[in-house]
Design an enzyme around this catalytic site. Sequence first.
Site, PDB file in Angstrom:
ATOM      1  NE  ARG A  53      -3.237  24.909  -8.722  1.00 16.73           N
ATOM      2  CZ  ARG A  53      -2.917  24.527  -7.536  1.00 16.73           C
ATOM      3  NH1 ARG A  53      -3.604  23.578  -6.931  1.00 16.73           N
ATOM      4  NH2 ARG A  53      -1.916  25.069  -6.876  1.00 16.73           N
ATOM      5  NE  ARG A  90       1.236  25.999 -15.418  1.00 16.09           N
ATOM      6  CZ  ARG A  90       0.856  26.297 -14.182  1.00 16.09           C
ATOM      7  NH1 ARG A  90       0.150  25.434 -13.481  1.00 16.09           N
ATOM      8  NH2 ARG A  90       1.193  27.453 -13.636  1.00 16.09           N
ATOM      9  CD  GLN A 202      -2.995  29.791  -8.082  1.00 19.51           C
ATOM     10  OE1 GLN A 202      -3.072  30.958  -7.691  1.00 19.51           O
ATOM     11  NE2 GLN A 202      -2.248  29.444  -9.105  1.00 19.51           N
ATOM     12  CG  ASP A 243       5.382  25.422  -8.681  1.00 20.41           C
ATOM     13  OD1 ASP A 243       5.291  26.284  -7.783  1.00 20.41           O
ATOM     14  OD2 ASP A 243       4.399  24.853  -9.176  1.00 20.41           O
ATOM     15  CG  ASN A 253       5.748  28.147  -4.091  1.00 20.13           C
ATOM     16  OD1 ASN A 253       5.280  27.175  -4.680  1.00 20.13           O
ATOM     17  ND2 ASN A 253       5.102  28.745  -3.114  1.00 20.13           N
ATOM     18  CE  LYS A 254       1.248  30.132  -8.692  1.00 22.27           C
ATOM     19  NZ  LYS A 254       1.376  30.055 -10.152  1.00 22.27           N
TER      20      LYS A 254
END
Length: 370
Positions: A53, A90, A202, A243, A253-254
Amino acid sequence: MKVEGRPTRTIWLDDDGWSVGILDQTKLPFRLERISLKTLEDAARAIADMEVRGAPLIGVTAAYGVALAMRTDASDPALKEVLRVLLATRPTAVNLRWALEDMAARLEPLAPGERMAAAYARAAAIADEDVAQNEAIGRHGLPLIEAARQRKGAAPVNVLTHCNAGWLATVDWGTALAPIYMAHDAGIPVHVWVDETRPRNQGAGLTAWELGQHGVPYTVIVDNAGGHLMQQGEVDLCIVGTDRTTGGGDVCNKIGTYLKALAAFDNGVPFYVALPGTTIDWRMEEGVGHIPIEERDAAEVATVTGSNPKGEPATVRLLPEGGRVKNVAFDVTPARLVTGLITERGIAKPSRVGLEALYPEHRAPREKTG
Ligand code: MRU
């Protein structure tokens, strides 16, 4: 980065010269297990199930997935199907699309018999480029930590990060963590506040593990603690990964990154985003409402997986039976909340003009006036 004291990359060619080795990130931090990818299906599963990932590593894995697929069928229809299958793994990280378009542009003009060797060569080159880019990101970000050190004297520089944008999210070095590793290696006292990053943890599982392997001091905090620490003056700067960053400088992003950026803005804490050029989506200006946001399985929120006292993996349920869940994996931080974008070419202002100054080859042709 070093794992068990040895310099290691996150993806490699196995001794047979064709299968692709990865670390199974779903097993970390409890077990260090290697997996050998041998087919297109293996590569697609590794990306979709998050055995690998992180935007840059997803791109490199996809490139190797194309190479693996070319071993069995390198015809035009097969190549088209391979690209379709990998692109669907993804939706958010744009490095996946970038890597697949790059592979397509190089392989399509070739005869089928030439495609396998060319695909392996290009996948290896993309991996090497990723390492060089992340090292350069580290060099460009290091002065930010050095400047904070100047201001603070002997006290450690406290950097807050979210999710994992380190070595494990790339081939080597990481994006957000590259300047931190370089500062640590240069003898600058640096300490990292690591957001645990629910639901997949994460931060707690991966960032904490890799910082520990390299000997960088860190403290894991719950995702809601960052604002409080910023109010207390305990965060000197934030550095996160991304990302997908739009050509206009909006940062996807996350999930939870946006709230950290708001808290940083309110407290005057610099908020930097580290990324290679391959994470910029030049076709998109505004991120909110436009970047596809991945929604993942409810089980990631409804349960949590850890290690039991015997060291065995254990999953426990957190929610009442039948409790409803929404599991959105990413959010978008508007450019106005971002202090700067640390790229392999230098630090850009988070805007189209700022990014185009570093990447003039992406400058849109302007209409002449007057
Ligand atoms: O869902 P993941 O673990 O693939 O997402 C990765 C992230 O969002 C990271 O924070 C990272 O910054 C982007 S990759 C360097």
